[in-house]
Design a protein around this motif. Structure first.
Motif, PDB file in Angstrom:
ATOM      1  N   GLN A  13      82.632  57.891  59.010  1.00 58.01           N
ATOM      2  CA  GLN A  13      81.604  58.140  58.019  1.00 58.01           C
ATOM      3  C   GLN A  13      81.421  59.645  57.822  1.00 58.01           C
ATOM      4  O   GLN A  13      81.728  60.454  58.709  1.00 58.01           O
ATOM      5  CB  GLN A  13      80.287  57.500  58.447  1.00 58.01           C
ATOM      6  N   ALA A  14      80.929  59.991  56.659  1.00 56.38           N
ATOM      7  CA  ALA A  14      80.660  61.397  56.350  1.00 56.38           C
ATOM      8  C   ALA A  14      79.752  61.998  57.431  1.00 56.38           C
ATOM      9  O   ALA A  14      78.806  61.347  57.888  1.00 56.38           O
ATOM     10  CB  ALA A  14      80.011  61.517  54.991  1.00 56.38           C
ATOM     11  N   GLY A  15      80.086  63.223  57.813  1.00 54.46           N
ATOM     12  CA  GLY A  15      79.354  63.893  58.882  1.00 54.46           C
ATOM     13  C   GLY A  15      79.977  63.721  60.247  1.00 54.46           C
ATOM     14  O   GLY A  15      79.591  64.425  61.193  1.00 54.46           O
ATOM     15  N   ARG A  87      83.791  65.148  55.218  1.00 49.75           N
ATOM     16  CA  ARG A  87      83.283  64.772  53.895  1.00 49.75           C
ATOM     17  C   ARG A  87      84.278  63.824  53.244  1.00 49.75           C
ATOM     18  O   ARG A  87      85.466  63.818  53.578  1.00 49.75           O
ATOM     19  CB  ARG A  87      83.101  66.015  53.020  1.00 49.75           C
ATOM     20  N   PRO A  88      83.834  63.028  52.269  1.00 46.16           N
ATOM     21  CA  PRO A  88      84.773  62.119  51.589  1.00 46.16           C
ATOM     22  C   PRO A  88      85.973  62.827  50.988  1.00 46.16           C
ATOM     23  O   PRO A  88      87.079  62.255  50.952  1.00 46.16           O
ATOM     24  CB  PRO A  88      83.890  61.479  50.510  1.00 46.16           C
ATOM     25  N   ASP A  89      85.810  64.065  50.533  1.00 47.61           N
ATOM     26  CA  ASP A  89      86.947  64.761  49.939  1.00 47.61           C
ATOM     27  C   ASP A  89      87.929  65.293  50.981  1.00 47.61           C
ATOM     28  O   ASP A  89      88.951  65.888  50.622  1.00 47.61           O
ATOM     29  CB  ASP A  89      86.499  65.882  48.997  1.00 47.61           C
ATOM     30  N   SER A 123      84.176  58.019  54.548  1.00 43.48           N
ATOM     31  CA  SER A 123      83.355  57.277  53.601  1.00 43.48           C
ATOM     32  C   SER A 123      81.898  57.708  53.721  1.00 43.48           C
ATOM     33  O   SER A 123      81.457  58.211  54.749  1.00 43.48           O
ATOM     34  CB  SER A 123      83.483  55.782  53.853  1.00 43.48           C
ATOM     35  N   LEU A 124      81.162  57.451  52.638  1.00 42.78           N
ATOM     36  CA  LEU A 124      79.737  57.811  52.631  1.00 42.78           C
ATOM     37  C   LEU A 124      78.933  56.863  53.478  1.00 42.78           C
ATOM     38  O   LEU A 124      79.316  55.701  53.665  1.00 42.78           O
ATOM     39  CB  LEU A 124      79.219  57.811  51.185  1.00 42.78           C
TER      40      LEU A 124
END
Length: 124
Positions: A13-15, A87-89, A123-124
């Motif tokens: 997950q993001a972070g 981050r997702p990117d 992913s977010l």
């Protein structure tokens, strides 16, 4: 014969954080570039982080500065990429690369050897 084998990719997950490793079997050079590249969906392969010579100098893409750290353990013949605050990117296939001659470390054509890649999905 040189072989590069990446590991450590995962879905997070993001972070979150991941640590990629690349075992460079048969690679004895210490003065040329090694790097991590990534290729996101529909994007060109880009240099994320580079290191040379003997692990004394590093450089990073602007998008990862302050979040990613490249390092090299000469004793274990292993290249690492510590990735924090993902981050997702940052999603993409991450490749380890090793050079056997001088060149610009951020340019793919500098590198003679490439690993098969390890997938990172954020992913977010």
């Amino acid at each position: 014969q040189v072989q590069l084998a990446e590991s450590g990719g995962d879905s997070v997950q993001a972070g979150g954080s991941l640590r990629l490793a690349c075992v460079a079997s048969g690679y004895t050079y210490t003065t040329y570039c090694m790097a991590w590249f990534r290729q996101g969906p529909g994007k060109e392969r880009e240099a994320v982080a580079t290191i040379w010579p003997r692990g004394t100098t590093t450089d990073y893409a602007d998008s990862v500065k302050g979040r990613f750290t490249i390092s090299r353990d000469m004793n274990k013949n292993t290249l690492y990429l510590q990735m924090n605050s993902l981050r997702p990117d940052d999603t993409g296939m991450y490749y380890c690369a090793a050079a056997i001659s001088r060149g610009f470390c951020s340019v793919p054509s500098t590198y003679a050897y490439w690993g098969q890649g390890t997938q990172v999905t954020v992913s977010l």
